[in-house]
Write a protein that holds these residues in place. Structure first.
Motif, PDB file in Angstrom:
ATOM      1  N   SER A 275      26.413   0.974  -5.722  1.00 24.65           N
ATOM      2  CA  SER A 275      27.238   2.115  -5.328  1.00 24.65           C
ATOM      3  C   SER A 275      26.655   2.859  -4.134  1.00 24.65           C
ATOM      4  O   SER A 275      27.396   3.443  -3.341  1.00 24.65           O
ATOM      5  CB  SER A 275      27.389   3.075  -6.512  1.00 24.65           C
ATOM      6  N   ALA A 276      25.331   2.848  -4.001  1.00 22.61           N
ATOM      7  CA  ALA A 276      24.697   3.486  -2.849  1.00 22.61           C
ATOM      8  C   ALA A 276      24.758   2.603  -1.604  1.00 22.61           C
ATOM      9  O   ALA A 276      25.016   3.092  -0.493  1.00 22.61           O
ATOM     10  CB  ALA A 276      23.241   3.824  -3.174  1.00 22.61           C
ATOM     11  N   ASP A 277      24.549   1.297  -1.782  1.00 24.79           N
ATOM     12  CA  ASP A 277      24.512   0.377  -0.637  1.00 24.79           C
ATOM     13  C   ASP A 277      25.900  -0.025  -0.164  1.00 24.79           C
ATOM     14  O   ASP A 277      26.096  -0.321   1.023  1.00 24.79           O
ATOM     15  CB  ASP A 277      23.738  -0.893  -1.011  1.00 24.79           C
ATOM     16  N   HIS A 278      26.849  -0.091  -1.085  1.00 25.84           N
ATOM     17  CA  HIS A 278      28.198  -0.582  -0.763  1.00 25.84           C
ATOM     18  C   HIS A 278      29.245   0.372  -1.359  1.00 25.84           C
ATOM     19  O   HIS A 278      30.068  -0.039  -2.199  1.00 25.84           O
ATOM     20  CB  HIS A 278      28.386  -1.996  -1.311  1.00 25.84           C
ATOM     21  N   PRO A 279      29.271   1.618  -0.943  1.00 25.49           N
ATOM     22  CA  PRO A 279      30.175   2.615  -1.558  1.00 25.49           C
ATOM     23  C   PRO A 279      31.644   2.259  -1.425  1.00 25.49           C
ATOM     24  O   PRO A 279      32.459   2.697  -2.247  1.00 25.49           O
ATOM     25  CB  PRO A 279      29.836   3.906  -0.806  1.00 25.49           C
ATOM     26  N   GLU A 280      31.988   1.464  -0.421  1.00 24.57           N
ATOM     27  CA  GLU A 280      33.387   1.100  -0.207  1.00 24.57           C
ATOM     28  C   GLU A 280      33.921   0.160  -1.288  1.00 24.57           C
ATOM     29  O   GLU A 280      35.139  -0.042  -1.401  1.00 24.57           O
ATOM     30  CB  GLU A 280      33.557   0.456   1.164  1.00 24.57           C
TER      31      GLU A 280
END
Length: 246
Positions: free
Chosen positions: A93-98
């Motif tokens: 969720s932090a690295d790939h929020p999209e």
């Protein structure tokens, strides 16, 4: 990418730490746990790939899950992560929020607590020396000396002659995991569900995690340990209510 469970509405991805679809008792436990979610969602269980390098990091694990989500879906998905799977879900969720629409975390936090870290160190050491590793986890299951003796015996029997190298790699990645300073980067609406007697990720760490994620909510179950948080009858209903936005 692993087990797919048919349901309705949009997708919900469950992050697991196994390297293959579960069988036997493990499969029955998983099916029982996710069945309530299949009434409203199509549930996909995302498993880690086997044969990971021993020095694999949590960010690299999250990248594998991100690739699976991007290859399967056309937009962001709801993500449910529990225990070590929750650590991966936070990193994702932090690295790939999209890629994450809504995030539910059960029995996890932005880093391990001291008991969890010590027990997992022992597990990794035993696994890499070719010993049955699960007895090392007894410390984080119960504070009872008699209970720990029983858990050690059951863990030893359950391990059998299986290769635990990949599990040790997963736990080693979690040992280096600390998202304290990046929690504000998580954009998805987030719910944490935690037992107030969790020895692996103490409740205070869950509180710190919830405070660090913008708008996050925390539900604490009194008297619940790490494992019994997931089996609590409230878990699925609380998670579902959040995922459907009610």
């Amino acid at each position: 990418m692993g087990l797919r469970l048919r349901g309705f509405c949009r997708a919900c991805s469950l992050i697991a730490r196994q390297a293959a679809n579960p069988t036997g008792l493990a499969r029955r436990y998983l099916m029982r746990m996710v069945r309530p979610f299949t009434e409203r969602f199509t549930v996909h269980v995302l498993n880690r790939p086997p044969g990971l390098p021993p020095a694999t990091t949590m960010a690299e694990l999250a990248a594998h899950y991100a690739d699976a989500i991007e290859a399967t879906f056309t937009g962001p998905v709801n993500v449910l992560g529990m225990s070590t799977g929750g650590s991966v879900a936070l990193q994702l969720s932090a690295d790939h929020p999209e890629l994450v629409a809504r995030l539910v975390l059960g029995g996890t936090a932005c880093t391990l607590g001291p008991i969890g870290r010590r027990a997992q160190h022992a597990y990794i050491d035993r696994a890499r020396r070719g010993q049955r590793p699960s007895p090392a986890l007894a410390e984080m299951v119960t504070e009872s000396a008699i209970g720990r003796t029983l858990v050690k015996a059951l863990g030893w029997l359950a391990d059998g002659r299986k290769d635990h190298t990949d599990a040790a790699t997963m736990l080693n990645a979690e040992d280096g995991f600390d998202l304290h300073r990046r929690l504000h980067e998580i954009k998805a609406p987030t719910l944490l569900i935690q037992g107030d007697r969790d020895l692996v990720y103490p409740l205070e760490l869950a509180r710190q995690t919830a405070r660090g994620i913008p708008g996050a909510r925390l539900i604490a179950y009194p008297g619940r340990s790490h494992g019994t948080t997931f089996t609590d009858k409230r878990f699925a209903s609380d998670a579902l209510a959040f995922l459907i936005g009610s």
